[in-house]
Motif scaffolding. Structure first.
Motif, PDB file in Angstrom:
ATOM      1  N   PRO A 114       0.715  -1.181  -0.165  1.00 51.10           N
ATOM      2  CA  PRO A 114       0.117   0.192   0.055  1.00 51.10           C
ATOM      3  C   PRO A 114       0.867   1.284  -0.161  1.00 51.10           C
ATOM      4  O   PRO A 114       0.492   2.211  -0.828  1.00 51.10           O
ATOM      5  N   ALA A 115       1.802   1.437   0.754  1.00 52.17           N
ATOM      6  CA  ALA A 115       2.844   2.665   0.738  1.00 52.17           C
ATOM      7  C   ALA A 115       3.528   2.671  -0.266  1.00 52.17           C
ATOM      8  O   ALA A 115       3.398   3.911  -0.978  1.00 52.17           O
ATOM      9  N   VAL A 116       3.848   1.766  -1.124  1.00 54.10           N
ATOM     10  CA  VAL A 116       4.392   1.805  -2.489  1.00 54.10           C
ATOM     11  C   VAL A 116       3.618   2.276  -3.256  1.00 54.10           C
ATOM     12  O   VAL A 116       3.724   3.222  -4.242  1.00 54.10           O
ATOM     13  N   LEU A 117       2.238   1.573  -3.428  1.00 54.38           N
ATOM     14  CA  LEU A 117       1.191   2.182  -4.404  1.00 54.38           C
ATOM     15  C   LEU A 117       0.893   3.652  -4.209  1.00 54.38           C
ATOM     16  O   LEU A 117       0.738   4.454  -5.253  1.00 54.38           O
ATOM     17  N   ALA A 118       0.845   4.085  -2.823  1.00 53.30           N
ATOM     18  CA  ALA A 118       0.480   5.604  -2.496  1.00 53.30           C
ATOM     19  C   ALA A 118       1.696   6.260  -3.244  1.00 53.30           C
ATOM     20  O   ALA A 118       1.391   7.490  -3.757  1.00 53.30           O
ATOM     21  N   TYR A 119       2.938   5.883  -3.053  1.00 53.81           N
ATOM     22  CA  TYR A 119       4.212   6.829  -3.281  1.00 53.81           C
ATOM     23  C   TYR A 119       4.004   7.001  -4.826  1.00 53.81           C
ATOM     24  O   TYR A 119       4.123   7.942  -5.599  1.00 53.81           O
ATOM     25  N   LEU A 120       3.691   5.967  -5.655  1.00 55.08           N
ATOM     26  CA  LEU A 120       3.756   5.847  -7.044  1.00 55.08           C
ATOM     27  C   LEU A 120       2.502   6.734  -7.608  1.00 55.08           C
ATOM     28  O   LEU A 120       2.545   7.291  -8.397  1.00 55.08           O
ATOM     29  N   ASP A 121       1.317   6.729  -6.905  1.00 53.88           N
ATOM     30  CA  ASP A 121       0.048   7.519  -7.364  1.00 53.88           C
ATOM     31  C   ASP A 121       0.542   8.716  -7.029  1.00 53.88           C
ATOM     32  O   ASP A 121       0.080   9.724  -7.849  1.00 53.88           O
ATOM     33  N   SER A 122       1.242   9.110  -6.265  1.00 55.07           N
ATOM     34  CA  SER A 122       1.587  10.568  -5.712  1.00 55.07           C
ATOM     35  C   SER A 122       2.698  11.241  -6.661  1.00 55.07           C
ATOM     36  O   SER A 122       2.290  12.265  -7.466  1.00 55.07           O
ATOM     37  N   MET A 123       3.384  10.086  -7.358  1.00 53.42           N
ATOM     38  CA  MET A 123       4.213  10.648  -8.218  1.00 53.42           C
ATOM     39  C   MET A 123       3.654  10.634  -9.558  1.00 53.42           C
ATOM     40  O   MET A 123       4.029  11.863 -10.479  1.00 53.42           O
ATOM     41  N   ILE A 124       2.810   9.963  -9.872  1.00 59.42           N
ATOM     42  CA  ILE A 124       2.157  10.056 -11.095  1.00 59.42           C
ATOM     43  C   ILE A 124       1.130  11.295 -11.057  1.00 59.42           C
ATOM     44  O   ILE A 124       0.893  12.055 -12.022  1.00 59.42           O
ATOM     45  N   GLY A 125       0.507  11.521  -9.881  1.00 59.65           N
ATOM     46  CA  GLY A 125      -0.333  12.891  -9.790  1.00 59.65           C
ATOM     47  C   GLY A 125       0.696  14.197 -10.227  1.00 59.65           C
ATOM     48  O   GLY A 125       0.257  14.913 -10.500  1.00 59.65           O
ATOM     49  N   THR A 126       1.932  14.158  -9.525  1.00 54.72           N
ATOM     50  CA  THR A 126       2.583  15.070  -9.860  1.00 54.72           C
ATOM     51  C   THR A 126       2.846  15.450 -11.491  1.00 54.72           C
ATOM     52  O   THR A 126       2.826  16.532 -11.786  1.00 54.72           O
ATOM     53  N   PHE A 127       3.263  14.557 -12.158  1.00 50.43           N
ATOM     54  CA  PHE A 127       3.424  14.510 -13.593  1.00 50.43           C
ATOM     55  C   PHE A 127       2.014  15.120 -14.272  1.00 50.43           C
ATOM     56  O   PHE A 127       1.920  16.091 -15.186  1.00 50.43           O
ATOM     57  N   ARG A 128       1.038  14.308 -13.760  1.00 48.97           N
ATOM     58  CA  ARG A 128      -0.515  15.151 -14.428  1.00 48.97           C
ATOM     59  C   ARG A 128      -0.542  16.542 -13.921  1.00 48.97           C
ATOM     60  O   ARG A 128      -0.984  17.093 -14.588  1.00 48.97           O
ATOM     61  N   ALA A 129      -0.290  16.851 -12.668  1.00 50.19           N
ATOM     62  CA  ALA A 129      -0.461  18.146 -12.234  1.00 50.19           C
ATOM     63  C   ALA A 129       0.469  19.179 -13.292  1.00 50.19           C
ATOM     64  O   ALA A 129       0.110  20.466 -13.107  1.00 50.19           O
ATOM     65  N   GLY A 130       1.621  18.611 -13.439  1.00 47.75           N
ATOM     66  CA  GLY A 130       2.590  19.454 -14.216  1.00 47.75           C
ATOM     67  C   GLY A 130       2.248  19.789 -15.781  1.00 47.75           C
ATOM     68  O   GLY A 130       2.781  19.916 -16.469  1.00 47.75           O
ATOM     69  N   GLY A 131       0.910  18.838 -16.048  1.00 48.40           N
ATOM     70  CA  GLY A 131       0.264  19.012 -17.374  1.00 48.40           C
ATOM     71  C   GLY A 131       0.649  18.072 -18.461  1.00 48.40           C
ATOM     72  O   GLY A 131       0.455  18.052 -19.396  1.00 48.40           O
ATOM     73  N   PHE A 132       1.201  16.897 -17.947  1.00 44.93           N
ATOM     74  CA  PHE A 132       1.557  15.805 -18.707  1.00 44.93           C
ATOM     75  C   PHE A 132       0.288  15.223 -18.984  1.00 44.93           C
ATOM     76  O   PHE A 132      -0.712  14.943 -18.345  1.00 44.93           O
ATOM     77  N   SER A 133       0.207  14.540 -20.170  1.00 41.49           N
ATOM     78  CA  SER A 133      -1.099  13.546 -20.730  1.00 41.49           C
ATOM     79  C   SER A 133      -1.111  12.390 -19.961  1.00 41.49           C
ATOM     80  O   SER A 133       0.269  11.988 -19.492  1.00 41.49           O
ATOM     81  N   VAL A 134      -2.175  11.671 -19.845  1.00 46.36           N
ATOM     82  CA  VAL A 134      -1.977  10.272 -19.297  1.00 46.36           C
ATOM     83  C   VAL A 134      -1.056   9.478 -20.324  1.00 46.36           C
ATOM     84  O   VAL A 134      -0.280   8.618 -19.690  1.00 46.36           O
ATOM     85  N   ASP A 135      -1.125   9.677 -21.464  1.00 44.24           N
ATOM     86  CA  ASP A 135      -0.334   8.791 -22.413  1.00 44.24           C
ATOM     87  C   ASP A 135       1.101   8.823 -22.112  1.00 44.24           C
ATOM     88  O   ASP A 135       2.011   7.942 -21.894  1.00 44.24           O
ATOM     89  N   LEU A 136       1.827  10.116 -22.065  1.00 44.64           N
ATOM     90  CA  LEU A 136       3.262  10.377 -21.676  1.00 44.64           C
ATOM     91  C   LEU A 136       3.563  10.108 -20.467  1.00 44.64           C
ATOM     92  O   LEU A 136       4.570   9.405 -19.950  1.00 44.64           O
ATOM     93  N   THR A 137       2.752  10.416 -19.294  1.00 45.72           N
ATOM     94  CA  THR A 137       2.907   9.838 -18.120  1.00 45.72           C
ATOM     95  C   THR A 137       3.107   8.396 -17.933  1.00 45.72           C
ATOM     96  O   THR A 137       3.781   7.927 -17.042  1.00 45.72           O
ATOM     97  N   HIS A 138       2.253   7.573 -18.571  1.00 47.69           N
ATOM     98  CA  HIS A 138       2.115   6.208 -18.558  1.00 47.69           C
ATOM     99  C   HIS A 138       3.704   5.743 -19.233  1.00 47.69           C
ATOM    100  O   HIS A 138       4.363   4.918 -18.302  1.00 47.69           O
ATOM    101  N   HIS A 139       4.387   6.191 -20.211  1.00 47.73           N
ATOM    102  CA  HIS A 139       5.688   5.840 -20.726  1.00 47.73           C
ATOM    103  C   HIS A 139       6.629   6.365 -19.878  1.00 47.73           C
ATOM    104  O   HIS A 139       7.806   5.607 -19.828  1.00 47.73           O
ATOM    105  N   VAL A 140       6.413   7.646 -19.210  1.00 47.75           N
ATOM    106  CA  VAL A 140       7.536   8.106 -18.288  1.00 47.75           C
ATOM    107  C   VAL A 140       7.636   7.091 -17.142  1.00 47.75           C
ATOM    108  O   VAL A 140       8.783   6.792 -16.818  1.00 47.75           O
ATOM    109  N   MET A 141       6.600   6.598 -16.611  1.00 50.81           N
ATOM    110  CA  MET A 141       6.705   5.641 -15.311  1.00 50.81           C
ATOM    111  C   MET A 141       7.503   4.351 -15.749  1.00 50.81           C
ATOM    112  O   MET A 141       8.178   3.910 -14.961  1.00 50.81           O
ATOM    113  N   HIS A 142       7.225   4.179 -16.969  1.00 48.73           N
ATOM    114  CA  HIS A 142       7.775   2.743 -17.542  1.00 48.73           C
ATOM    115  C   HIS A 142       9.400   3.095 -17.618  1.00 48.73           C
ATOM    116  O   HIS A 142      10.286   2.131 -17.256  1.00 48.73           O
TER     117      HIS A 142
END
Length: 237
Positions: A114-142
């Motif tokens: 759960p803590a790892v998922l929360a951390y990853l979710d927060s990092m994804i949220g940072t990219f999305r809040a920075g204006g990243f598309s879902v598509d780019l964020t997906h590939h960035v996390m990979h």
């Protein structure tokens, strides 16, 4: 010593106390040293007492991961995405300095805790809040992979094998023999040029701090360029 043991016996046993004691044991002696019996001995209780709070060793390990991941700095408000991501990743890396067993433990889980998922979710949220598309964020996390949690796997990293056994740091790699150097001259050239600061090594399972930040900055600069270009994958077009 008798007074300390008596104090331990009088302190109520709880899940949090068990997890923190397990983290301390792994920090001191390596993850391979961790067993329910050893942990119970450290806590001055019988092993069966532990099972009232953790079902088994897998649940214990999951809880330990959540304890240490919670040490990563939270997002800094009003910070641009690049500095926010870099800062949290380096905070995660500092956490690994304190708990060098953590990378292998995290990798060993079939599903993130759960803590790892929360951390990853927060990092994804940072990219999305920075204006990243879902598509780019997906590939960035990979592309970031385990680096987002502060560690990465080097090719033929003997220190990772040492980390699995909990027996201590591996010896530094030997210089290539003249025969090997003659057959693989480019590898020999890089091996001769490489220099690593022993004081900056985070721990078993991680590469040198400078190399880590070098690769991280390459990734972040490339990600920033794609973001500015409005990049999308073929799948999203």
């Amino acid at each position: 010593m008798a007074e300390q043991a008596e104090m331990l016996r009088r302190t109520p046993l709880s899940r949090d106390r068990i997890l923190r004691a397990a983290v301390a044991l792994a920090d001191e002696a390596g993850i391979a040293s961790l067993s329910m019996r050893n942990l119970a001995q450290d806590l001055a209780v019988v092993p069966m007492a532990l099972y009232k709070h953790v079902a088994n060793k897998d649940e214990l390990l999951d809880g330990m991961i959540d304890v240490v991941v919670a040490e990563i700095d939270p997002p800094v408000p009003d910070t641009d995405w690049k500095h926010a991501v870099r800062g949290r990743i380096l905070s995660a890396r500092q956490m690994l300095r304190r708990h060098p067993w953590a990378p292998l433990a995290i990798e060993s889980r079939n599903t993130p805790t759960p803590a790892v998922l929360a951390y990853l979710d927060s990092m994804i949220g940072t990219f999305r809040a920075g204006g990243f598309s879902v598509d780019l964020t997906h590939h960035v996390m990979h592309a970031m992979g385990s680096r987002v949690l502060g560690f990465s796997q080097e090719l033929f990293d003997a220190s990772r094998r040492a980390g699995r056994s909990g027996t201590g740091d591996a010896d530094p790699p030997a210089a290539p023999s003249p025969e090997v150097a003659a057959r693989f001259p480019h590898i020999a050239e890089i091996a001769a040029a490489a220099s690593h600061d022993d004081g900056s090594v985070v721990g078993r399972g991680c590469d040198d701090q400078f190399e880590f930040e070098f690769a991280l900055d390459l990734l972040l600069d490339g990600i920033e360029r794609l973001h500015r270009q409005g990049w999308t994958s073929r799948r999203a077009r």
